[in-house]
Design an enzyme around this catalytic site. Sequence first.
Site, PDB file in Angstrom:
ATOM      1  N   GLU A   1      -4.768  -0.555   3.560  1.00 47.14           N
ATOM      2  CA  GLU A   1      -3.319  -0.449   3.733  1.00 47.14           C
ATOM      3  C   GLU A   1      -2.814   0.999   3.710  1.00 47.14           C
ATOM      4  O   GLU A   1      -2.147   1.460   4.631  1.00 47.14           O
ATOM      5  CB  GLU A   1      -2.598  -1.274   2.653  1.00 47.14           C
ATOM      6  CG  GLU A   1      -1.089  -1.179   2.783  1.00 47.14           C
ATOM      7  CD  GLU A   1      -0.335  -2.231   1.996  1.00 47.14           C
ATOM      8  OE1 GLU A   1      -0.845  -3.361   1.829  1.00 47.14           O
ATOM      9  OE2 GLU A   1       0.785  -1.931   1.543  1.00 47.14           O
TER      10      GLU A   1
ATOM     11  N   ASP B   1      -5.097  -0.281  -4.179  1.00 43.94           N
ATOM     12  CA  ASP B   1      -4.132  -0.707  -5.204  1.00 43.94           C
ATOM     13  C   ASP B   1      -3.566   0.523  -5.918  1.00 43.94           C
ATOM     14  O   ASP B   1      -2.353   0.722  -5.960  1.00 43.94           O
ATOM     15  CB  ASP B   1      -4.822  -1.629  -6.223  1.00 43.94           C
ATOM     16  CG  ASP B   1      -5.529  -2.783  -5.553  1.00 43.94           C
ATOM     17  OD1 ASP B   1      -4.854  -3.660  -5.019  1.00 43.94           O
ATOM     18  OD2 ASP B   1      -6.783  -2.778  -5.539  1.00 43.94           O
TER      19      ASP B   1
HETATM   20  O1  TRH Z   1      -9.540   1.563  -0.413  1.00 41.61           O
HETATM   21  P1  TRH Z   1      -8.946   0.559   0.474  1.00 41.61           P
HETATM   22  O2  TRH Z   1      -9.916  -0.253   1.202  1.00 41.61           O
HETATM   23  O3  TRH Z   1      -7.977  -0.352  -0.329  1.00 41.61           O
HETATM   24  C1  TRH Z   1      -7.841  -1.736  -0.108  1.00 41.61           C
HETATM   25  C2  TRH Z   1      -6.657  -2.105   0.657  1.00 41.61           C
HETATM   26  O4  TRH Z   1      -5.502  -1.556   0.105  1.00 41.61           O
HETATM   27  C3  TRH Z   1      -6.501  -3.614   0.700  1.00 41.61           C
HETATM   28  O5  TRH Z   1      -5.393  -3.988   1.447  1.00 41.61           O
HETATM   29  C4  TRH Z   1      -6.395  -4.088  -0.694  1.00 41.61           C
HETATM   30  O6  TRH Z   1      -6.174  -5.450  -0.767  1.00 41.61           O
HETATM   31  C5  TRH Z   1      -7.661  -3.696  -1.374  1.00 41.61           C
HETATM   32  O7  TRH Z   1      -7.767  -2.281  -1.371  1.00 41.61           O
HETATM   33  C6  TRH Z   1      -7.711  -4.194  -2.768  1.00 41.61           C
HETATM   34  O8  TRH Z   1      -8.028   1.302   1.580  1.00 41.61           O
HETATM   35  P2  TRH Z   1      -6.589   1.975   1.494  1.00 41.61           P
HETATM   36  O9  TRH Z   1      -5.516   0.983   1.312  1.00 41.61           O
HETATM   37  O10 TRH Z   1      -6.495   2.844   2.660  1.00 41.61           O
HETATM   38  O11 TRH Z   1      -6.624   2.903   0.202  1.00 41.61           O
HETATM   39  C7  TRH Z   1      -7.392   4.061   0.143  1.00 41.61           C
HETATM   40  C8  TRH Z   1      -6.696   5.110  -0.700  1.00 41.61           C
HETATM   41  O12 TRH Z   1      -7.582   6.184  -0.947  1.00 41.61           O
HETATM   42  C9  TRH Z   1      -5.493   5.716  -0.003  1.00 41.61           C
HETATM   43  O13 TRH Z   1      -4.464   5.965  -0.943  1.00 41.61           O
HETATM   44  C10 TRH Z   1      -6.018   7.024   0.551  1.00 41.61           C
HETATM   45  C11 TRH Z   1      -6.989   7.394  -0.527  1.00 41.61           C
HETATM   46  N1  TRH Z   1      -8.060   8.315  -0.122  1.00 41.61           N
HETATM   47  C12 TRH Z   1      -8.101   9.552  -0.733  1.00 41.61           C
HETATM   48  O14 TRH Z   1      -7.214   9.886  -1.536  1.00 41.61           O
HETATM   49  N2  TRH Z   1      -9.125  10.385  -0.394  1.00 41.61           N
HETATM   50  C13 TRH Z   1     -10.077  10.082   0.511  1.00 41.61           C
HETATM   51  O15 TRH Z   1     -10.986  10.898   0.771  1.00 41.61           O
HETATM   52  C14 TRH Z   1     -10.004   8.796   1.141  1.00 41.61           C
HETATM   53  C15 TRH Z   1     -11.045   8.413   2.153  1.00 41.61           C
HETATM   54  C16 TRH Z   1      -8.987   7.929   0.791  1.00 41.61           C
END
Ligand code: TRH
Length: 386
Positions: free
Chosen positions: A282, A22
């Site tokens: 996402e 989010d």
């Molecule tokens: O963390 P998520 O599982 O988020 C989820 C999804 O968005 C899902 O669709 C939603 O409904 C739920 O949240 C509430 O995975 P996502 O979307 O990949 O988000 C991870 C964020 O973290 C992304 O912006 C990348 C960031 N990130 C970093 O900045 N550093 C890191 O080391 C990692 C592993 C991720």
Amino acid sequence: MLNDQRTTTLAIFCKVVDNFGDIGICWRLARQLHREHAIAVTLWVDDLASFRRIWPSVATDAAVQVVDGVRIMHWPDQDGTFQPGDVADIVIEFFGVDIPPAYIAAMAQCEPRPAWINYEGLTGEEWVEGCHTLPSMHPRLKLTKHFFFPGFTPKTGGLLRERGLLDARDRFQADSAARAAFLAGVGVTADEMMGRVVSLFCYPHAPIAELFAAWRDGATPLTCLVPQGVAREQVSAFLGADPVPGAVATHGGLTVRVIPFLSQDDYDRLLWSCDVNFVRGEDSWVRAQWAGRPFIWHIYPQDENLHHVKLRAFLQKYAENLDSLIEFSLRWNGVEVNAPAAWPALWMSLQAQSPAIVARNVEWQTRMLANGDLVSHLLDFARSLR
Ligand code: TRH
């Protein structure tokens, strides 16, 4: 039309339901709106601690702060008084969050009304095209909100992509010293860089132990980089130790190394550096599409296995004829398949198909680029509403 004589203002309302997606998406959106379109962005967010994980310069105790030109407001509850002058020209509610009632009441008093947009989740399902930009009237007030769907086709809002992203990626990937320096910075040794390097970001229910066993018994040395906090139990079982940054263990052909949880920009560099990326949710999923390396998506689970429909919809679009990628992805997401192969065989056939997967990714990027970028579409649409 928005008044071109003054800076356009835009507010994003973000609630961290769980994880980092989010705030990850809202922050990416906010930064791009400000940096590339000179919009005055205010980001309202309830959970500054999660925010800080992906952007370390965010303070967790500030009611108001400005980071990278974006005004960040801590949003602890639905209280607060708002006047029409407090309302932005464009108001985005992320994933249908409830904006404070007083803010909505102030929106209804604005002339012209703000463009009110509900930014929805990304899916490859066909119905999205019919729902993108649809209006929804407020039951009592003279206000209309509109749905905005990211997506993979020209009839959707497209994907988030910053200007210059692909050039930056190309420069990085053409520069082996930059990759080595980046990986060394997160603790990867020169020996580990010589073998295959994989990043792992998934939900804890993925069949991680099975995949680790396949890699352990594999002929090619492989290093799996796991940001801190991801798959904690399985990683800790493999390490026989706490999965803190720097923790590492090698069994057979597999080295598992815990790296720090990175800033969003460094996470891109991680994706650009690895031979294969396991991503989830996402935002990391989209970043992996832009990284140009084979990736495996772990989809966010939903009730009644609704996510399996979304997974298949994406694979149908993205992975046509890439049988190994399809089977690996289905199994990774717990979808039953006929005559399932064992994990070592699945991994080997995925590796064998890697050139075709890379070629598909290039084609895919060309198609996604042709759809235009999400932020430009969002602004065009919002401006058309005023
Ligand atoms: O963390 P998520 O599982 O988020 C989820 C999804 O968005 C899902 O669709 C939603 O409904 C739920 O949240 C509430 O995975 P996502 O979307 O990949 O988000 C991870 C964020 O973290 C992304 O912006 C990348 C960031 N990130 C970093 O900045 N550093 C890191 O080391 C990692 C592993 C991720």
